[in-house]
Design an enzyme around this catalytic site. Structure first.
Site, short mmCIF file in Angstrom:
data_model
loop_
_atom_site.label_atom_id
_atom_site.label_comp_id
_atom_site.label_asym_id
_atom_site.label_seq_id
_atom_site.Cartn_x
_atom_site.Cartn_y
_atom_site.Cartn_z
N TYR A 164 -14.52 16.94 -15.63
CA TYR A 164 -14.82 15.49 -15.40
C TYR A 164 -15.91 15.46 -14.54
O TYR A 164 -15.68 16.26 -13.34
CB TYR A 164 -13.68 14.61 -15.18
CG TYR A 164 -14.06 13.16 -15.37
CD1 TYR A 164 -14.38 12.47 -16.49
CD2 TYR A 164 -14.09 12.39 -14.10
CE1 TYR A 164 -14.50 11.10 -16.41
CE2 TYR A 164 -14.32 11.13 -14.01
CZ TYR A 164 -14.76 10.35 -15.53
OH TYR A 164 -15.02 9.21 -15.38
N ASP A 185 -5.87 18.82 -14.81
CA ASP A 185 -6.19 17.46 -15.16
C ASP A 185 -5.66 17.33 -16.60
O ASP A 185 -6.43 17.90 -17.40
CB ASP A 185 -7.52 17.10 -14.93
CG ASP A 185 -7.82 15.79 -15.31
OD1 ASP A 185 -7.26 14.98 -16.15
OD2 ASP A 185 -8.94 15.28 -14.83
N LYS A 223 -7.21 6.06 -19.68
CA LYS A 223 -7.49 6.40 -21.00
C LYS A 223 -6.45 6.42 -22.13
O LYS A 223 -6.03 5.43 -22.07
CB LYS A 223 -7.89 8.13 -20.87
CG LYS A 223 -9.09 8.39 -19.76
CD LYS A 223 -10.26 7.69 -20.00
CE LYS A 223 -11.26 7.67 -18.61
NZ LYS A 223 -11.48 9.00 -18.22
N ARG A 279 0.85 -1.25 -0.07
CA ARG A 279 -0.13 -0.17 -0.11
C ARG A 279 0.88 1.38 0.13
O ARG A 279 0.31 2.13 -0.53
CB ARG A 279 -0.82 -0.08 1.32
CG ARG A 279 -1.64 1.29 1.20
CD ARG A 279 -2.98 1.20 2.13
NE ARG A 279 -3.02 0.62 3.40
CZ ARG A 279 -1.98 0.87 4.44
NH1 ARG A 279 -1.28 2.02 4.25
NH2 ARG A 279 -1.89 0.16 5.29
C1 LIG Z 1 -11.69 9.59 -17.03
C2 LIG Z 1 -11.25 10.99 -16.34
C3 LIG Z 1 -11.06 10.93 -15.15
C4 LIG Z 1 -11.24 9.65 -14.22
O1 LIG Z 1 -10.49 8.76 -14.30
P1 LIG Z 1 -10.72 7.15 -13.80
O2 LIG Z 1 -9.38 6.53 -14.15
O3 LIG Z 1 -11.95 6.76 -14.53
O4 LIG Z 1 -10.99 7.19 -12.41
C5 LIG Z 1 -10.46 12.07 -14.52
N1 LIG Z 1 -10.39 13.19 -15.35
C6 LIG Z 1 -10.83 13.19 -17.05
C7 LIG Z 1 -10.66 14.24 -17.79
C8 LIG Z 1 -11.14 11.87 -17.21
O5 LIG Z 1 -11.49 11.77 -18.58
#
Ligand SMILES: *Cc1c(COP(=O)(O)O)cnc(C)c1O
Length: 386
Positions: free
Chosen positions: A104, A176, A201, A51
């Site tokens: 998001y 982000d 992604k 962890r």
């Molecule tokens: C998908 C996404 C997230 C969250 O990511 P997860 O891996 O699904 O938790 C955060 N910010 C953006 C811009 C995203 O496209």
């Protein structure tokens, strides 16, 4: 005497494996208590408990550090874990956090539902309009959370102005960078203090891992974020990290091919009867084309958003057409996929709130994949013509 279930049997090798092994062991063995002291006091390097960190997460984090120009970034169990650690790791009760209106969906929920429970005030601003940011600032504003290109309308944030305001008032800029990726945007160079990613992604790229990454410019913040992430148990799975490392090896190639395809698809859709609007930051008809050109330097991304008339019925019919990409609410896969925000990512909003963001029942976002360009365009042209 029973068998020794933990006799060390892993074969020694003078040569090393070229590919990194998967290391799922939760716990490590040291020779004696002095050896643990040495490790916890930083006199020797080593792992103790998964962890708190494990080799596969570390390998992936160093690879992402190199892409983002970061030091000491942290890989965590999801993109939302990264957002949570990046935001909640640096605020305290009484602080105010500002977020872009088109963040998001789960990030918006963190701001609207969770942070207030801990005494953190939150509000939103329009990231395409620096005046909107100035108007939303409070003396207690501690952090601003933005995405460079928004989902699904692909609006481009005024990063230069946002960074300037954040610096002027001394609040942290959290970017982000999931949509834009380090291929298009070097967030620290744009003035970010903290960068977060959903590795799930485009970076991992094969829709088979859920992971996130968070990095901070200031070592003191880095330590706080990491400690908070360990306490919350935002730990990434070693297997997911290993898959993501493998995916990341082809990230640049995938990004470039998907981006080439996206530009061609945007132009194709713009000439397709029945398509009433196309949004792609590289097109001359994009509302933020000037800012996009300056900020993205030709890297206009792998997403294309378009509208068709006729409400839900037309949307259902379009999704069902033969040859249409699969309707799957994610992005960044090797294959082209389609998302319908009104029924997935933005379903929690009222129709009026969606309309205010420019999303209707006829709005689709395509996450463009790495297919051969010619056959992909042919397939889509047939699907849309049908
Ligand atoms: C998908 C996404 C997230 C969250 O990511 P997860 O891996 O699904 O938790 C955060 N910010 C953006 C811009 C995203 O496209």
């Amino acid at each position: 005497m029973g068998p020794d279930l933990r006799a060390p049997l892993w074969p020694d090798s003078a040569s090393r494996p070229l590919g990194h092994p998967i290391q799922p062991s939760v716990v490590y063995v040291a020779a004696d208590p002095d050896a643990w002291d040495a490790q916890y006091e930083g006199r020797t390097q080593g792992q103790s408990y998964a962890r708190e960190g494990h080799p596969n997460a570390q390998v992936l984090a160093r690879r992402l550090d190199a892409l983002e120009g970061a030091t000491g970034g942290l890989v965590v169990g999801s993109g939302m874990a990264a957002v949570t650690a990046g935001v909640m790791g640096v605020v305290r009760a009484g602080d105010h956090v500002l977020g872009g209106t088109q963040l998001y969906g789960r990030s918006l929920r963190l701001l609207s539902e969770d942070l207030p429970r801990f005494g953190v005030e939150t509000s939103t601003f329009d990231p395409t309009d620096a005046e909107s940011l100035r108007a939303a600032l409070k003396p207690t504003t501690r952090a601003v959370l933005v995405e460079v290109v928004s989902n699904p309308t692909l609006r481009v944030a005024d990063m230069a102005a946002i960074a300037e305001v954040a610096q002027e008032v001394g609040c942290l800029l959290i970017v982000d960078n999931t949509f834009t990726t380090p291929r298009a945007v070097q967030a620290f160079a744009l003035g970010a203090d903290i960068v977060v990613h959903s590795i799930t992604k485009m970076l991992a790229g094969h829709s088979d891992v859920t992971l996130g990454y968070v990095a901070a410019r200031d070592p003191a913040l880095r330590t706080r974020i990491e400690s908070f992430a360990i306490t919350l148990g935002l730990t990434a799975s070693p297997f997911d990290c290993w898959l993501a490392e493998r995916g990341l090896a082809t990230f640049a190639l995938r990004y470039d091919q998907a981006e080439r395809n996206a530009a061609r698809i945007a132009d194709l859709l713009a000439e397709t009867p029945g398509v009433t609007r196309v949004l792609y930051p590289g097109r001359a008809d994009h509302p933020d084309r000037v800012r996009a050109a300056a900020l993205l330097q030709g890297r206009f991304g792998t997403m294309v958003t378009f509208d068709v008339d006729g409400g839900r019925e037309a949307a259902n019919a379009l999704a069902r057409r033969p040859g249409m990409p699969p309707l799957a609410p994610t992005l960044g896969d090797v294959a082209t996929t389609l998302s319908h925000p009104a029924s997935s990512s933005h379903r929690a909003l009222t129709p009026a709130a969606r309309a205010a963001l420019g999303i209707s029942e006829g709005t689709f976002r395509m996450s463009v994949g790495i297919e051969d360009t010619g056959p992909l365009l042919d397939r889509l042209a047939r699907a849309f013509g049908a």
